[in-house]
Design a protein around this motif. Structure first.
Motif, PDB file in Angstrom:
ATOM      1  N   ARG A 315     -12.587  87.022  -6.888  1.00  0.00           N
ATOM      2  CA  ARG A 315     -11.277  86.829  -6.266  1.00  0.00           C
ATOM      3  C   ARG A 315     -10.463  85.754  -6.989  1.00  0.00           C
ATOM      4  NH1 ARG A 315     -15.055  88.166  -2.799  1.00  0.00           N
ATOM      5  NH2 ARG A 315     -14.657  89.889  -1.356  1.00  0.00           N
ATOM      6  N   VAL A 332     -11.090  96.542 -11.701  1.00  0.00           N
ATOM      7  CA  VAL A 332      -9.823  97.014 -12.263  1.00  0.00           C
ATOM      8  C   VAL A 332     -10.061  98.211 -13.181  1.00  0.00           C
ATOM      9  CG1 VAL A 332      -7.917  96.406 -13.812  1.00  0.00           C
ATOM     10  CG2 VAL A 332      -8.669  94.789 -12.053  1.00  0.00           C
ATOM     11  N   LYS A 335     -10.754 101.375 -11.204  1.00  0.00           N
ATOM     12  CA  LYS A 335      -9.576 101.939 -10.537  1.00  0.00           C
ATOM     13  C   LYS A 335      -8.559 102.497 -11.522  1.00  0.00           C
ATOM     14  CE  LYS A 335      -5.868 100.897  -7.247  1.00  0.00           C
ATOM     15  NZ  LYS A 335      -5.341  99.926  -6.247  1.00  0.00           N
ATOM     16  N   HIS A 336      -8.260 101.729 -12.585  1.00  0.00           N
ATOM     17  CA  HIS A 336      -7.145 102.080 -13.470  1.00  0.00           C
ATOM     18  C   HIS A 336      -7.574 102.753 -14.771  1.00  0.00           C
ATOM     19  CE1 HIS A 336      -4.155  99.971 -11.027  1.00  0.00           C
ATOM     20  NE2 HIS A 336      -5.020  98.976 -10.913  1.00  0.00           N
ATOM     21  N   SER A 343      -2.374  95.669 -15.580  1.00  0.00           N
ATOM     22  CA  SER A 343      -3.286  96.148 -14.538  1.00  0.00           C
ATOM     23  C   SER A 343      -4.001  94.982 -13.857  1.00  0.00           C
ATOM     24  CB  SER A 343      -4.301  97.136 -15.123  1.00  0.00           C
ATOM     25  OG  SER A 343      -5.153  96.516 -16.065  1.00  0.00           O
ATOM     26  N   SER A 346      -1.274  93.239 -11.501  1.00  0.00           N
ATOM     27  CA  SER A 346      -0.930  94.046 -10.325  1.00  0.00           C
ATOM     28  C   SER A 346      -2.091  94.169  -9.348  1.00  0.00           C
ATOM     29  CB  SER A 346      -0.473  95.440 -10.765  1.00  0.00           C
ATOM     30  OG  SER A 346      -1.541  96.152 -11.379  1.00  0.00           O
ATOM     31  N   SER A 347      -3.309  93.889  -9.814  1.00  0.00           N
ATOM     32  CA  SER A 347      -4.493  94.065  -8.969  1.00  0.00           C
ATOM     33  C   SER A 347      -4.907  92.798  -8.234  1.00  0.00           C
ATOM     34  CB  SER A 347      -5.669  94.549  -9.822  1.00  0.00           C
ATOM     35  OG  SER A 347      -5.379  95.796 -10.420  1.00  0.00           O
ATOM     36  N   ASP A 350      -5.328  92.557  -4.353  1.00  0.00           N
ATOM     37  CA  ASP A 350      -5.466  93.919  -3.833  1.00  0.00           C
ATOM     38  C   ASP A 350      -6.696  93.971  -2.913  1.00  0.00           C
ATOM     39  OD1 ASP A 350      -6.106  96.600  -3.417  1.00  0.00           O
ATOM     40  OD2 ASP A 350      -5.436  97.225  -5.403  1.00  0.00           O
ATOM     41  N   GLU A 352      -8.316  96.357  -1.568  1.00  0.00           N
ATOM     42  CA  GLU A 352      -9.275  97.382  -1.954  1.00  0.00           C
ATOM     43  C   GLU A 352     -10.184  96.879  -3.067  1.00  0.00           C
ATOM     44  OE1 GLU A 352      -9.070 102.165  -2.723  1.00  0.00           O
ATOM     45  OE2 GLU A 352      -7.604 100.908  -3.773  1.00  0.00           O
ATOM     46  N   LEU A 353      -9.596  96.202  -4.065  1.00  0.00           N
ATOM     47  CA  LEU A 353     -10.392  95.700  -5.178  1.00  0.00           C
ATOM     48  C   LEU A 353     -11.213  94.477  -4.783  1.00  0.00           C
ATOM     49  CD1 LEU A 353      -8.150  96.136  -8.344  1.00  0.00           C
ATOM     50  CD2 LEU A 353      -9.861  97.650  -7.363  1.00  0.00           C
ATOM     51  N   GLU A 354     -10.724  93.713  -3.831  1.00  0.00           N
ATOM     52  CA  GLU A 354     -11.525  92.582  -3.351  1.00  0.00           C
ATOM     53  C   GLU A 354     -12.817  93.077  -2.717  1.00  0.00           C
ATOM     54  OE1 GLU A 354      -9.475  89.778  -0.980  1.00  0.00           O
ATOM     55  OE2 GLU A 354      -8.085  89.195  -2.577  1.00  0.00           O
TER      56      GLU A 354
END
Length: 472
Positions: A315, A332, A335-336, A343, A346-347, A350, A352-354
């Motif tokens: 985080r 990241v 996802k990307h 990327s 922008s993440s 986020d 979802e990514l946490e």
């Protein structure tokens, strides 16, 4: 090579390096490094990170000085300082696996600034770059991996000062003795460490900038008659003992003149710390082969040695911290399908990514550590274990990141990277023509012509540019 007076041996090598002795492959590789660095420099210049540096340079406008692209001519030191910093902003600068550092980020901005002011030929610039890469990488290989991985010194701040001084002395055609003193003075004032990784502060950008300025001042002092010790590298209180407790001098300088270290530099595909690249490549390969996604991956285990395990922060709150976090960059990438500056930015935050980061763990591997003990250049080796929601377990191995000399990037790949870097700059529409211009760097009439042409493209995109048109 004699284990005494090593700085003198390096200076002799710098002094004797000639463009005429370089192979076509070595010249081509130098132009690849130039293209890669220029893309990083321009992308960094037109990012939000440039503002503070431009304020710093604004009081040093000098019509006959050196160029900051898309700005003005300033004093030589300020131009080299700012352009070196810009070259590191994107975290996509070239590097060397065994030296554990990034030579181009300090050497190339310095050569362009000094070469512009001196009206140096592009062939002189190429020979200076090649010689300086040799200096940087020889010193980096001697002190690492211990200096970086254990002591936490930034190799660019240690080896880069000496390499910058070497490049400047070469461009100025200084005699061997003055070159030696310039490099020795630079070595005495080298330094920089990586505590900036703890909180993502600005030291990472300032390191190559400070290094370039130290190289310039060291040459100026040598030209004024100041001296540095012959034992500055290997002496009792020399660079090697200060920055590494077990510097390996067994092969120091053994291949200088027969092997050009620029040929073993790597290029980065991902905008983050190099120690994370092997894991990213492994995950992206598995992602493509097995159609992996955030939805169908249950957990990822990164098996690695101690150095990679240090990248377990989660985080991140700043971009620099994000670029050093294994769990974050893998989330990241999953996802990307890529790890770019955009990327990553922008993440951050986020949710979802946490959550995904909590499914990624780093685990010590005795097998990998054993291989690293016999070959220290494998410091980034990983083996991923990826478990999907339907019970599939995928194992993916990578010994090192992509872009290494074992699997080098082609000119076309570097050109695509360059074009992508320039998309957020005023020169976006000229990116392909600029790449073609760099490709014929050794045939261009002077470094000043080269720099002014690039600068014009940044200030007035789509403007008629006769020098560049010749290469379109």
């Amino acid at each position: 090579m004699d284990s005494k007076n090593l700085i003198r041996h390096l200076a002799q090598h710098v002094h004797s390096t000639r463009f005429e002795d370089l192979t076509t492959a070595e010249v081509d590789r130098t132009k690849q490094c130039l293209l890669d660095c220029l893309g990083n420099m321009l992308a960094g210049r037109f990012s939000g990170k440039a503002d503070g540096f431009l304020r710093h340079a604004a009081s040093s406008i000098q019509p006959d000085g050196a160029t900051i692209f898309g700005f003005q001519k300033v004093t030589l030191e300020k131009a080299a300082f700012c352009n070196a910093a810009f070259s590191r902003v994107m975290d996509l600068d070239d590097g060397h696996r065994r030296a554990m550092g990034h030579p181009g980020v300090v050497i190339i901005p310095t050569v362009l600034a000094v070469g512009e002011v001196l009206h140096a030929t592009t062939q002189e610039a190429i020979s200076a770059i090649v010689a300086a890469y040799d200096v940087y990488i020889e010193i980096g290989m001697a002190i690492n991996p211990y200096s970086y991985t254990v002591k936490g010194f930034d190799t660019t701040g240690v080896a880069g000062t000496v390499a910058a001084a070497a490049a400047i002395a070469k461009l100025k055609h200084l005699d061997m003795e003055t070159t030696k003193h310039a490099m020795a003075i630079a070595a005495l004032h080298s330094g920089g460490f990586i505590e900036y990784l703890s909180d993502g502060s600005s030291g990472k950008l300032l390191c190559p900038a400070w290094t370039a300025a130290t190289g310039l001042r060291s040459v100026e002092m040598a030209e004024c008659g100041f001296t540095g010790p012959d034992s500055v590298l290997e002496g009792t209180h020399g660079l090697f003992r200060c920055f590494s407790e077990n510097a390996d001098l067994s092969n120091f300088g053994a291949t200088l003149g027969t092997t050009r270290h620029i040929m073993t530099a790597y290029f980065k595909a991902h905008a983050c710390l190099r120690r994370l690249h092997a894991a990213i490549d492994a995950l992206l390969a598995a992602r493509k082969q097995h159609a992996l996604s955030l939805e169908n991956v249950r957990r990822i285990v990164v098996n690695a040695g101690d150095f990679v395990l240090k990248a377990d922060a989660r985080r991140p709150s700043t971009l620099v911290a994000a670029q050093g976090s294994m769990p974050f960059v893998l989330a990241v990438a999953l996802k990307h399908g890529k790890v770019s500056r955009e990327s990553l930015q922008s993440s951050m935050g986020d949710p979802e990514l946490e959550a995904v980061q909590d499914t990624i763990s780093l685990k010590f591997s005795e097998a990998i550590a054993a291989r690293q003990a016999s070959d220290s250049s494998l410091w980034g080796e990983v083996q991923l274990e990826i478990e999907t929601t339907d019970g599939l377990v995928v194992t993916q191995h990578a010994a090192f990141g992509s872009g290494e000399p074992e699997a080098p990037m082609s000119w076309d790949e570097l050109q695509r990277k360059f074009v992508d870097q320039l998309q957020r700059t005023p020169a976006a529409s000229e990116a392909l023509r600029l790449a073609s211009f760099v490709a014929r760097f050794d045939a261009i009439d002077g470094v000043d012509t080269f720099v002014q042409t690039i600068s014009l493209a940044c200030l007035t995109p789509n403007a008629a540019n006769p020098a560049m048109a010749q290469g379109s």
